[in-house]
Design a protein around this motif. Sequence first.
Motif, PDB file in Angstrom:
ATOM      1  N   GLY A 143      -7.801   3.593   3.495  1.00 28.58           N
ATOM      2  CA  GLY A 143      -8.327   3.102   1.528  1.00 28.58           C
ATOM      3  C   GLY A 143      -8.184   4.486   1.330  1.00 28.58           C
ATOM      4  O   GLY A 143      -7.733   4.383  -0.173  1.00 28.58           O
ATOM      5  N   LEU A 144      -8.761   5.665   1.723  1.00 23.96           N
ATOM      6  CA  LEU A 144      -8.402   6.902   0.565  1.00 23.96           C
ATOM      7  C   LEU A 144      -6.764   7.497   0.338  1.00 23.96           C
ATOM      8  O   LEU A 144      -6.987   7.475  -0.672  1.00 23.96           O
ATOM      9  N   ALA A 145      -6.453   7.045   1.616  1.00 24.06           N
ATOM     10  CA  ALA A 145      -4.791   7.483   1.432  1.00 24.06           C
ATOM     11  C   ALA A 145      -4.162   6.414  -0.164  1.00 24.06           C
ATOM     12  O   ALA A 145      -3.499   6.578  -0.980  1.00 24.06           O
ATOM     13  N   THR A 146      -5.284   4.996   0.816  1.00 26.14           N
ATOM     14  CA  THR A 146      -4.441   4.050  -0.255  1.00 26.14           C
ATOM     15  C   THR A 146      -5.123   4.599  -2.523  1.00 26.14           C
ATOM     16  O   THR A 146      -4.496   4.621  -3.033  1.00 26.14           O
ATOM     17  N   LEU A 147      -6.238   5.021  -2.187  1.00 22.97           N
ATOM     18  CA  LEU A 147      -6.443   5.144  -3.658  1.00 22.97           C
ATOM     19  C   LEU A 147      -5.405   6.246  -4.018  1.00 22.97           C
ATOM     20  O   LEU A 147      -5.311   6.263  -5.152  1.00 22.97           O
ATOM     21  N   VAL A 148      -5.232   7.351  -3.170  1.00 22.31           N
ATOM     22  CA  VAL A 148      -4.528   8.656  -3.894  1.00 22.31           C
ATOM     23  C   VAL A 148      -2.902   7.559  -4.282  1.00 22.31           C
ATOM     24  O   VAL A 148      -2.727   8.206  -5.480  1.00 22.31           O
ATOM     25  N   PHE A 149      -2.434   7.240  -3.786  1.00 23.74           N
ATOM     26  CA  PHE A 149      -1.376   6.835  -3.869  1.00 23.74           C
ATOM     27  C   PHE A 149      -1.276   6.064  -4.832  1.00 23.74           C
ATOM     28  O   PHE A 149      -0.082   6.363  -6.062  1.00 23.74           O
ATOM     29  N   ALA A 150      -2.132   5.257  -5.667  1.00 28.55           N
ATOM     30  CA  ALA A 150      -2.283   4.927  -6.632  1.00 28.55           C
ATOM     31  C   ALA A 150      -2.268   5.428  -8.043  1.00 28.55           C
ATOM     32  O   ALA A 150      -1.634   5.299  -9.058  1.00 28.55           O
ATOM     33  N   VAL A 151      -3.207   6.949  -7.876  1.00 26.41           N
ATOM     34  CA  VAL A 151      -2.873   8.165  -9.170  1.00 26.41           C
ATOM     35  C   VAL A 151      -1.350   9.175  -9.152  1.00 26.41           C
ATOM     36  O   VAL A 151      -1.986   9.041  -9.870  1.00 26.41           O
ATOM     37  N   SER A 152      -0.888   8.470  -8.050  1.00 27.18           N
ATOM     38  CA  SER A 152      -0.075   9.289  -7.759  1.00 27.18           C
ATOM     39  C   SER A 152       0.797  10.224  -8.897  1.00 27.18           C
ATOM     40  O   SER A 152       1.562   8.452  -9.148  1.00 27.18           O
ATOM     41  N   THR A 153       1.835  10.912  -9.593  1.00 29.82           N
ATOM     42  CA  THR A 153       2.676  10.910 -10.460  1.00 29.82           C
ATOM     43  C   THR A 153       3.468  11.705  -9.229  1.00 29.82           C
ATOM     44  O   THR A 153       4.873  12.038 -10.421  1.00 29.82           O
ATOM     45  N   ASN A 154       3.588  12.290  -8.598  1.00 33.83           N
ATOM     46  CA  ASN A 154       4.764  12.593  -7.838  1.00 33.83           C
ATOM     47  C   ASN A 154       4.890  11.987  -6.650  1.00 33.83           C
ATOM     48  O   ASN A 154       4.229  11.703  -5.747  1.00 33.83           O
ATOM     49  N   PHE A 155       6.243  12.370  -6.915  1.00 30.81           N
ATOM     50  CA  PHE A 155       7.460  11.000  -5.545  1.00 30.81           C
ATOM     51  C   PHE A 155       6.400  11.539  -4.252  1.00 30.81           C
ATOM     52  O   PHE A 155       6.043  10.643  -3.221  1.00 30.81           O
ATOM     53  N   TRP A 156       6.587  12.949  -4.205  1.00 31.24           N
ATOM     54  CA  TRP A 156       6.986  13.657  -2.763  1.00 31.24           C
ATOM     55  C   TRP A 156       5.241  13.331  -2.164  1.00 31.24           C
ATOM     56  O   TRP A 156       4.918  13.562  -0.961  1.00 31.24           O
ATOM     57  N   LEU A 157       4.101  13.247  -3.339  1.00 29.91           N
ATOM     58  CA  LEU A 157       2.883  13.374  -2.585  1.00 29.91           C
ATOM     59  C   LEU A 157       2.812  11.426  -2.512  1.00 29.91           C
ATOM     60  O   LEU A 157       1.933  11.340  -1.389  1.00 29.91           O
ATOM     61  N   SER A 158       3.170  10.518  -3.170  1.00 31.85           N
ATOM     62  CA  SER A 158       2.595   8.949  -2.893  1.00 31.85           C
ATOM     63  C   SER A 158       3.839   8.780  -1.751  1.00 31.85           C
ATOM     64  O   SER A 158       2.784   8.411  -0.607  1.00 31.85           O
ATOM     65  N   VAL A 159       4.698   9.584  -0.658  1.00 29.40           N
ATOM     66  CA  VAL A 159       5.777   9.432   0.115  1.00 29.40           C
ATOM     67  C   VAL A 159       4.366   9.918   1.321  1.00 29.40           C
ATOM     68  O   VAL A 159       4.084   9.124   2.635  1.00 29.40           O
ATOM     69  N   LEU A 160       4.147  10.617   0.682  1.00 28.85           N
ATOM     70  CA  LEU A 160       2.619  11.268   1.716  1.00 28.85           C
ATOM     71  C   LEU A 160       2.022  10.181   2.097  1.00 28.85           C
ATOM     72  O   LEU A 160       1.010  10.026   3.134  1.00 28.85           O
ATOM     73  N   MET A 161       1.317  10.060   0.906  1.00 30.42           N
ATOM     74  CA  MET A 161      -0.229   8.815   1.329  1.00 30.42           C
ATOM     75  C   MET A 161       0.507   7.839   1.943  1.00 30.42           C
ATOM     76  O   MET A 161      -0.090   6.932   2.439  1.00 30.42           O
ATOM     77  N   LEU A 162       1.654   7.513   1.901  1.00 26.92           N
ATOM     78  CA  LEU A 162       2.527   6.107   2.584  1.00 26.92           C
ATOM     79  C   LEU A 162       2.182   6.395   3.565  1.00 26.92           C
ATOM     80  O   LEU A 162       2.038   5.363   4.952  1.00 26.92           O
ATOM     81  N   PHE A 163       2.846   8.336   4.103  1.00 28.41           N
ATOM     82  CA  PHE A 163       2.955   8.422   5.341  1.00 28.41           C
ATOM     83  C   PHE A 163       1.459   7.808   6.371  1.00 28.41           C
ATOM     84  O   PHE A 163       0.969   7.604   7.336  1.00 28.41           O
ATOM     85  N   LEU A 164       0.479   8.809   6.000  1.00 21.68           N
ATOM     86  CA  LEU A 164      -0.885   8.537   5.898  1.00 21.68           C
ATOM     87  C   LEU A 164      -1.642   6.892   6.599  1.00 21.68           C
ATOM     88  O   LEU A 164      -2.601   6.803   7.097  1.00 21.68           O
ATOM     89  N   THR A 165      -1.123   5.944   5.404  1.00 21.91           N
ATOM     90  CA  THR A 165      -2.222   4.739   5.571  1.00 21.91           C
ATOM     91  C   THR A 165      -0.768   4.576   6.394  1.00 21.91           C
ATOM     92  O   THR A 165      -1.892   3.447   7.533  1.00 21.91           O
ATOM     93  N   GLY A 166       0.173   4.414   7.231  1.00 19.50           N
ATOM     94  CA  GLY A 166       0.806   4.282   8.262  1.00 19.50           C
ATOM     95  C   GLY A 166       0.036   4.336   9.771  1.00 19.50           C
ATOM     96  O   GLY A 166      -0.149   4.652  10.155  1.00 19.50           O
ATOM     97  N   ALA A 167      -0.456   5.638   9.167  1.00 17.57           N
ATOM     98  CA  ALA A 167      -0.201   6.876  10.794  1.00 17.57           C
ATOM     99  C   ALA A 167      -1.840   6.222  10.784  1.00 17.57           C
ATOM    100  O   ALA A 167      -2.196   5.331  11.974  1.00 17.57           O
TER     101      ALA A 167
END
Length: 415
Positions: free
Chosen positions: A307-331
Amino acid sequence: MKTIPTDPYAALRYPEFVSLITANSLITAAIMIQEVVIGYELYKLTHDPLSLGFIGLAEALPYISIALFGGHYADRKDKRTIMQISQSVILCCSLGLIWVMYPEHRSQFSTTTLLLTVYGVLAAIGFAKGFYSPASSSLKAFLTPREVYSNAATWSSTFWQVGAIAGPGIAGFLYAYFGLINTLWVVVALFMIGQVLLAMISKKPIPETMGPAIDVWQSIKEGIKFVYEKKILFYATSLDLAAVLFGGVIAILPVFAEDILKVGAEGLGIMRAAPSVGAVLTIFATAYYTPTRNAWRNMLIAVAGFGLATLVFAVSTNFWLSVLMLFLTGAFDAISVVIRQTILQVVPPDHMRGRVISVNSVFISSSNEIGAFESGLAAKLMGTVPSVLLGGGLTMVIVTWVWLRSKELFGVKLT
């Protein structure tokens, strides 16, 4: 007290278990390849995104409608035979798709007739999966001893994720270099290899049922009642349902790629792969560091992390931060999957495991398909970022609610 080292490959030392999870991995990859190339072909034909949405629903609705019956029969019939029959139906359906999509044949159909025919074939595959999945999942517990159930859940998830990643990953290349029909023949070949692997598993004794024989509806009710009364099963399934239903963002990643992060198709490919890569790496790690020793605590932490990774992904405007958050949702999702699969193997008695797994399967399939629909609808009504924030927030609220109501589960031992 001296600690006895854990064998991270314990489950892989049982050949029939390896045959089963390898077959499941190949079948998963084959189905994914088939869905990707058929979807691409239909989109080229219609240029209508809704035609893609119906592909998922065509398989999901029959699966959901029949899975509970599949669980009933998985508990009362030979599981390997059920899998072989189901797999044969899927194989015949795939051959039917080749015939329908062959240029000389498809030219005889109108666009509407072609679409309905393809969706009908996919629906038949969905029905077959409704019997295959409960039988396959419940058979695992008969192929390894109880003390390695956790390790078996880890490797089963690993092999499944490999199939789920490899299928979509190679589908585009197969289509580009070999064309639609040859790619569908590759799918058929994978299904046939799966049949050979299933034949390498011997028949297992059918557990005796408790009490007198009951009809199918009463049997299904027993499975649902068991899940509801065993709180660790009920809450684990509810947590996964909530996370995927409200917190999933996979269905609307194209919106982020095109309109928010502006990274185009290549960026979308990276974002789409990130959760699966996170899941595979984490599942490999759980073979060495099992999350089931403090299962319920780790389950809550994993879903909260999702849930936290999803929230950060929602507000991210940096591509690699978004990729990292998606990586964490899978983890984080991988951790919860390993724990939930272990619970599904350890908690139900042998004579009820198929029904319990089928109830879980209905929840998971519902959350995946309906969650994708919910994501698209919420994004359309509220805007993309607000809809993802709402989903992540609801996931956190549900985790908190479950934590408050399930403190007694912190002492439950699975290993």
